[in-house]
Structures are given as structure tokens and as C-alpha cells.
Design a protein around this motif. Structure first.
Motif, short mmCIF file in Angstrom:
data_model
loop_
_atom_site.label_atom_id
_atom_site.label_comp_id
_atom_site.label_asym_id
_atom_site.label_seq_id
_atom_site.Cartn_x
_atom_site.Cartn_y
_atom_site.Cartn_z
N VAL A 43 16.59 6.24 -13.52
CA VAL A 43 17.17 6.45 -12.45
C VAL A 43 18.87 6.26 -12.50
CG1 VAL A 43 14.82 5.37 -11.13
CG2 VAL A 43 16.80 4.05 -12.26
N ASP A 44 19.03 5.36 -13.62
CA ASP A 44 20.60 5.56 -13.75
C ASP A 44 21.25 7.14 -14.34
OD1 ASP A 44 23.48 5.80 -14.32
OD2 ASP A 44 23.35 3.68 -15.91
N ARG A 45 21.88 8.05 -12.75
CA ARG A 45 22.62 8.78 -12.83
C ARG A 45 23.13 9.30 -14.06
NH1 ARG A 45 27.23 10.44 -12.25
NH2 ARG A 45 28.62 8.69 -10.60
N THR A 46 24.21 7.99 -14.93
CA THR A 46 24.93 8.34 -15.83
C THR A 46 24.85 8.80 -17.21
OG1 THR A 46 25.60 5.66 -16.20
CG2 THR A 46 27.19 6.97 -14.35
N ARG B 210 0.70 -1.12 0.03
CA ARG B 210 0.33 0.26 -0.26
C ARG B 210 0.87 1.16 0.02
NH1 ARG B 210 -4.50 0.38 3.79
NH2 ARG B 210 -5.66 -0.54 2.66
N MET B 211 1.63 0.90 0.39
CA MET B 211 2.68 2.70 0.87
C MET B 211 3.32 2.31 -0.51
SD MET B 211 5.46 3.57 4.31
CE MET B 211 4.33 4.28 5.14
N ALA C 203 7.94 18.29 -0.04
CA ALA C 203 8.12 17.46 0.68
C ALA C 203 7.40 15.70 0.52
CB ALA C 203 7.01 17.70 2.72
N ALA C 204 6.61 15.86 0.07
CA ALA C 204 5.29 14.70 -0.33
C ALA C 204 6.66 13.82 -1.85
CB ALA C 204 4.21 14.76 -1.22
N VAL C 205 7.22 14.94 -2.65
CA VAL C 205 7.88 14.33 -3.74
C VAL C 205 8.89 13.58 -2.91
CG1 VAL C 205 9.29 15.41 -5.51
CG2 VAL C 205 6.84 15.94 -5.64
N CYS C 206 9.76 14.22 -2.07
CA CYS C 206 10.70 13.92 -1.38
C CYS C 206 10.70 12.41 -0.07
CB CYS C 206 11.41 15.12 -0.51
SG CYS C 206 12.11 16.61 -1.13
N TRP C 207 9.25 12.03 0.09
CA TRP C 207 9.11 11.62 0.56
C TRP C 207 9.16 10.76 -0.35
CZ3 TRP C 207 4.43 8.33 -0.40
CH2 TRP C 207 4.36 7.40 0.39
N SER C 208 8.20 10.56 -1.59
CA SER C 208 7.84 9.31 -2.22
C SER C 208 9.30 8.90 -3.17
CB SER C 208 7.50 9.84 -3.71
OG SER C 208 7.85 10.93 -3.96
N ARG C 209 10.12 9.91 -3.43
CA ARG C 209 11.07 9.45 -3.80
C ARG C 209 12.32 8.24 -3.41
NH1 ARG C 209 10.41 9.87 -8.87
NH2 ARG C 209 13.47 10.39 -9.40
N VAL C 210 12.40 8.19 -2.20
CA VAL C 210 13.43 7.71 -0.38
C VAL C 210 11.99 6.79 -0.80
CG1 VAL C 210 14.11 7.92 1.35
CG2 VAL C 210 13.93 9.99 0.25
N ALA C 211 11.15 6.86 -0.59
CA ALA C 211 10.31 4.83 -0.02
C ALA C 211 10.79 4.42 -1.30
CB ALA C 211 8.56 5.62 -0.24
N LEU C 212 10.74 4.95 -2.80
CA LEU C 212 10.83 3.91 -4.68
C LEU C 212 12.14 3.57 -4.25
CD1 LEU C 212 8.00 5.65 -6.56
CD2 LEU C 212 7.54 3.80 -5.45
N ARG C 213 12.96 4.21 -3.91
CA ARG C 213 14.35 3.65 -3.58
C ARG C 213 15.24 4.74 -5.08
NH1 ARG C 213 14.13 -1.70 -0.49
NH2 ARG C 213 13.73 -1.03 1.87
N TYR C 214 14.56 5.81 -5.71
CA TYR C 214 15.34 6.11 -6.46
C TYR C 214 16.25 7.28 -5.84
CZ TYR C 214 11.20 4.81 -8.89
OH TYR C 214 10.02 3.77 -10.01
#
Length: 192
Positions: free
Chosen positions: A73-76, A4-5, A158-169
Motif C-alpha cells: 500500500v505504500d506507493r514509495t 460484514r462490508m 467496478a467491484a475491484v474499484c469499490w473494494s479498494r476504496v472500501a478498504l481505504r487502499y
């Protein structure tokens, strides 16, 4: 993370990604900069150059098989995107300058251009969050041109930051750095 998260984080990332946030923000900035309906036309030009052309490029490269997904997601592999954004925003800024666009939207475009240069520079060594930078930049710009009440929209950042971390991006540091860079570069230009 529970399913769900994960679903919530993916929804937040999909809705508040730069291709959605930038066009909406540029329309609001254009409207405020001009003070009348003509600002929407300037905002549309800003949305086209800052958001829609880069999205078109990303879609084109995905169809060619260059990237696996739209998040790159690949920074290169991100440098070509930054160069397209720089060219597009730079060309849009030049058209605005030559057409005597309102100062507010021209400075917003220049702020986005500088932000992109800095994102590209940092990205060569570290994967800074572009999504967080864009979300923060748009809120900062809307706050400066409209009202301090727009600071409440940092809940979106803040929601964007949380989602990017939660998805491990991204890591927390990468999202916070992106948000700080977005706010600092865009507001600096509007206060000059």
C-alpha cells in the motif's frame, strides 16, 4: 464501515487481485489469438510473465520483510515491483516475437508493458490503483479479442474499484484513473 462490508470488500479484493485475473485473462486472450489449443500455450507464457513471476517476486520480498502485505500500500515501495513486471513482460514479449506468437497475444503483452510504464510513471507522484488497471485491462483485452459481451465483465472492474476504496487502499479518483488507464493502453495496442 461495518464488519460484514469489510469482509465482503476484502473477499472481492483477494479474489479479483491481479495475480488471479491476469493469468485467467491471458489464457483467454491466447486462445482467441491463436484460434486453437496452441493459444493456451501462448496464454500460459503470458500468464507466467505478466502474473506469476511478479507474484513470486512479491512473495519473496514479503518473506524478506521488505513489505508488510501483498498489497504494498505504500506507493514509495512499489517501484521495484514495476521494474520486475517490465522485465518479465518484456522478456516474455521478446520470446513471443522470436517464436512467431499470434499477433493478438503479442500486442496484449505490449499493451500490458506500456500500461506498466505508465503506472510506474504516475506512481512516482500519486498512488494510482494497479488492481483497477489490471481488472480493466483484462476486460478490455477480452472484449477486443472475443466479443463485446465481455464488456459486461466491467462489473468485475467496478467491484475491484469499490473494494479498494472500501478498504481505504485508494480513493475513488485513484481507482477510476487506474481503470481508465488499463482500458486505454491495452485496447490501443490491439487496434493497431
Amino acid at each position: 464501515m461495518n464488519p460484514r462490508m469489510t469482509t465482503t470488500a476484502r473477499t472481492v479484493t483477494d479474489i479479483l487481485q491481479p495475480r488471479n485475473v491476469l493469468p485467467a485473462g491471458m489464457l483467454g486472450i491466447g486462445l482467441a489469438a491463436a484460434g486453437d489449443w496452441t493459444g493456451l500455450l501462448w496464454g500460459l507464457l503470458g500468464a507466467l510473465c505478466a502474473g506469476l513471476i511478479p507474484v513470486g517476486y512479491i512473495k519473496w520480498e514479503r518473506k524478506r520483510g521488505t513489505w508488510g502485505d501483498r498489497h504494498v500500500v505504500d506507493r514509495t515501495k512499489r517501484a521495484p515491483i514495476f521494474f520486475v513486471i517490465l522485465g518479465s513482460v518484456g522478456a516474455g514479449s521478446l520470446v513471443m516475437r522470436l517464436s512467431h506468437a499470434p499477433t493478438g497475444i503479442l500486442f496484449a503483452m505490449l499493451g500490458l508493458w506500456v500500461m506498466t510504464v505508465l503506472l510506474l510513471t504516475v506512481n512516482t507522484a500519486w498512488k494510482i490503483s494497479v488492481d483497477s488497471a489490471v481488472a480493466s485491462a483484462v476486460v478490455a483485452l477480452l472484449t477486443v479479442v472475443h466479443s463485446r459481451w465481455w464488456l459486461l465483465a466491467y462489473a468485475m472492474t467496478a467491484a475491484v474499484c469499490w473494494s479498494r476504496v472500501a478498504l481505504r487502499y485508494h480513493t475513488v479518483a485513484q481507482t477510476v484513473a487506474g481503470a481508465a488507464l488499463g482500458a486505454a493502453t491495452t485496447t490501443t495496442f490491439l487496434f493497431t
